[in-house]
Scaffold this active site. Sequence first.
Site, PDB file in Angstrom:
ATOM      1  N   HIS A 108       0.950  -1.561   0.049  1.00  0.00           N
ATOM      2  CA  HIS A 108      -0.439   0.232  -0.020  1.00  0.00           C
ATOM      3  C   HIS A 108       0.469   0.714  -0.173  1.00  0.00           C
ATOM      4  O   HIS A 108       1.833   1.535   0.391  1.00  0.00           O
ATOM      5  CB  HIS A 108      -0.927   0.108   1.197  1.00  0.00           C
ATOM      6  CG  HIS A 108      -0.571  -0.418   2.653  1.00  0.00           C
ATOM      7  ND1 HIS A 108       0.007   1.302   3.516  1.00  0.00           N
ATOM      8  CD2 HIS A 108       0.341  -0.798   3.615  1.00  0.00           C
ATOM      9  CE1 HIS A 108       0.169   0.415   4.693  1.00  0.00           C
ATOM     10  NE2 HIS A 108       0.264  -0.172   4.485  1.00  0.00           N
TER      11      HIS A 108
ATOM     12  N   ASP B 237      -0.537   4.419   0.613  1.00  0.00           N
ATOM     13  CA  ASP B 237      -1.511   5.584   1.456  1.00  0.00           C
ATOM     14  C   ASP B 237      -0.939   5.119   3.188  1.00  0.00           C
ATOM     15  O   ASP B 237       0.420   4.210   3.328  1.00  0.00           O
ATOM     16  CB  ASP B 237      -2.807   4.669   1.619  1.00  0.00           C
ATOM     17  CG  ASP B 237      -3.434   3.561   2.340  1.00  0.00           C
ATOM     18  OD1 ASP B 237      -2.244   2.909   2.131  1.00  0.00           O
ATOM     19  OD2 ASP B 237      -4.062   3.900   2.845  1.00  0.00           O
TER      20      ASP B 237
ATOM     21  N   ASP C 171       6.075   1.934   6.341  1.00  0.00           N
ATOM     22  CA  ASP C 171       5.174   1.669   6.544  1.00  0.00           C
ATOM     23  C   ASP C 171       3.896   2.392   5.748  1.00  0.00           C
ATOM     24  O   ASP C 171       3.532   2.873   5.968  1.00  0.00           O
ATOM     25  CB  ASP C 171       4.111   1.588   7.713  1.00  0.00           C
ATOM     26  CG  ASP C 171       2.855   0.871   7.531  1.00  0.00           C
ATOM     27  OD1 ASP C 171       2.846   0.011   6.749  1.00  0.00           O
ATOM     28  OD2 ASP C 171       2.128   0.853   8.282  1.00  0.00           O
TER      29      ASP C 171
ATOM     30  N   GLU D 143      -5.202   0.492   2.502  1.00  0.00           N
ATOM     31  CA  GLU D 143      -4.879   0.095   3.930  1.00  0.00           C
ATOM     32  C   GLU D 143      -4.905   0.272   4.610  1.00  0.00           C
ATOM     33  O   GLU D 143      -5.787   0.178   5.611  1.00  0.00           O
ATOM     34  CB  GLU D 143      -3.411  -0.386   3.801  1.00  0.00           C
ATOM     35  CG  GLU D 143      -3.368  -2.299   3.942  1.00  0.00           C
ATOM     36  CD  GLU D 143      -3.246  -2.159   5.377  1.00  0.00           C
ATOM     37  OE1 GLU D 143      -3.320  -3.038   6.330  1.00  0.00           O
ATOM     38  OE2 GLU D 143      -1.926  -0.278   6.612  1.00  0.00           O
TER      39      GLU D 143
ATOM     40  N   HIS E 267     -24.367  22.273  34.804  1.00  0.00           N
ATOM     41  CA  HIS E 267     -23.251  22.774  36.205  1.00  0.00           C
ATOM     42  C   HIS E 267     -23.263  21.524  37.090  1.00  0.00           C
ATOM     43  O   HIS E 267     -24.035  21.155  37.574  1.00  0.00           O
ATOM     44  CB  HIS E 267     -24.021  23.926  36.887  1.00  0.00           C
ATOM     45  CG  HIS E 267     -23.178  24.906  37.274  1.00  0.00           C
ATOM     46  ND1 HIS E 267     -22.224  23.881  38.992  1.00  0.00           N
ATOM     47  CD2 HIS E 267     -22.908  25.853  37.689  1.00  0.00           C
ATOM     48  CE1 HIS E 267     -21.809  25.174  39.414  1.00  0.00           C
ATOM     49  NE2 HIS E 267     -21.209  26.066  38.286  1.00  0.00           N
TER      50      HIS E 267
ATOM     51  N   THR F 275     -16.084  24.069  35.525  1.00  0.00           N
ATOM     52  CA  THR F 275     -17.028  22.744  35.826  1.00  0.00           C
ATOM     53  C   THR F 275     -18.584  22.554  34.921  1.00  0.00           C
ATOM     54  O   THR F 275     -19.006  23.588  34.239  1.00  0.00           O
ATOM     55  CB  THR F 275     -17.598  23.648  37.446  1.00  0.00           C
ATOM     56  OG1 THR F 275     -17.760  25.289  36.846  1.00  0.00           O
ATOM     57  CG2 THR F 275     -15.903  23.836  38.103  1.00  0.00           C
TER      58      THR F 275
ATOM     59  N   HIS G 164       3.060   4.687  12.445  1.00  0.00           N
ATOM     60  CA  HIS G 164       2.243   4.809  13.262  1.00  0.00           C
ATOM     61  C   HIS G 164       2.345   5.781  13.796  1.00  0.00           C
ATOM     62  O   HIS G 164       1.177   6.487  13.975  1.00  0.00           O
ATOM     63  CB  HIS G 164       0.930   4.632  13.707  1.00  0.00           C
ATOM     64  CG  HIS G 164       0.331   3.231  12.257  1.00  0.00           C
ATOM     65  ND1 HIS G 164      -0.757   2.600  12.783  1.00  0.00           N
ATOM     66  CD2 HIS G 164       0.623   2.812  11.125  1.00  0.00           C
ATOM     67  CE1 HIS G 164      -1.607   1.459  11.394  1.00  0.00           C
ATOM     68  NE2 HIS G 164      -0.315   2.041  10.988  1.00  0.00           N
TER      69      HIS G 164
END
Length: 452
Positions: free
Chosen positions: A84, A86, A117, A150, A210, A312, A424
């Site tokens: 791949h 991509d 990769d 992929e 709240h 909050t 990654h």
Amino acid sequence: MVKQYIVDNKDRFLSELFDLLRIPSVSADSRYKADVREAAEYIADKLKHAGAETVKVYETEGHPIVYGEKITGESLPTVLVYGHYDVQPPDPLDLWDSPPFEPVIKDEKIYARGACDDKGQVYMHIKALEVMMKQGPLPCNVKFMIEGEEEVGSDNLGKFVTANKELLKAEVILISDTSIISLDHPSITVGLRGLSYMEVEVTGPNRDLHSGVYGGAVANPINTLCDMIHSLMDEHGRITIPGFYDKVVALSAEEREALNKAPFNLDEYKKDIGINEIKGEKGYTTLERTGVRPTLDVNGIWGGYTGEGAKTVLPSKASAKISMRLVPDQSSHEITELFTKHIKAIAPPYVKVRVMAHHGGEPAVTPTDSPAYKAASSAFEEVWGKTPIPSRDGGSIPIVALFKKELGLNSVLMGFGLDSDAIHSPNEHYGIKNFLLGIETIVSFYKHYSKK
Ligand code: BES
Ligand code: MN
Ligand code: MN
């Protein structure tokens, strides 16, 4: 001769790969659509230059698929190379030491998104074709199918494969998109995990409240989601979803012994990722936990206020993305259903819950007694001087199971990355040595495979 050609042309090989790495082909992000196409065109062009014929960029509903082939003789075996072009999004950008799409070499490694990769590994195959074409007639017929989706689940490739069985006819599929154990211990991947990727949304009150006015009297959806997630795993690291383990194939004592023979250094493992202690399912080693056992992990969780300072608030909604890695004979579809049913069953009455499925894929195991595995093993022996160890990887390449189902073909997972290559992650890299040895090993594979 092969080695010499690679050495003589090393600088050009790297500069061509760098041009590919400069194209930000992020498949998940539609802003990069034109770049993804440019990467496809670049691959097609380089395939042609290396000697492939009938090179074509096939349109899909998503990103294009590049196909090319070099058919030398009817009687020769045919190898279908899959990879791949991509890449994963480069985020978080501020953690990169150099920009992700401006490749640089540092300590004999190429740093860029996709370096390992899978652009770097795909490019080894294109250069292996070039090397073989210079040598004379190819020992095998070779077909290339390089996709651009992929990293987002290969949905359109699945359809393409089903619709083009004749075009893709081959004896074996060759893929370099996995890792070796180390440069000293080459390995061939013989198993990949499957995947079910889910999203859960929990809704409490009809609006943000709240947290002082309502806090203590109304369930907080973030707390509730955390409780639910916590209950998905027991204190032994076992997943509590009913039926989750029903189809898991238990390994025999011999298989476990063989798997644990692979070299593994726990101290180095911990040091590499900066942890003091490991944690996982009771009764299994680290190699078993990542190779042959299923898992459940939260990949992202959000809700409430996450901006600067403190606000909050008792939020109305909370969400999490949860992935499960699967092993034979679990089915992604079945696990997705079991997960959905279980989440709905454990949702307390004070919240509403929505469960969505993202992409998934089936686990795969490949044989070690096939002619193609033996050819890959001989190739490592010839080039690396060592017999590769069969190993089970924890990652997923869903299309491998689909190739088996639709085309009846086994894959040889001859990857050359390292687990430490940070795929990654920020600062992804790929060793120049891995890249060059990879080309040589691929060339050697074809030679050995043609003799089987
Ligand atoms: N090349 C990886 C898978 C991989 C990496 C296998 C290392 C073995 C060792 C592939 O590109 C990938 O990242 N796959 C995804 C699944 C896909 C459906 C998004 C994964 O494993 O998360
Ligand atoms: Mn990959
Ligand atoms: Mn990947």
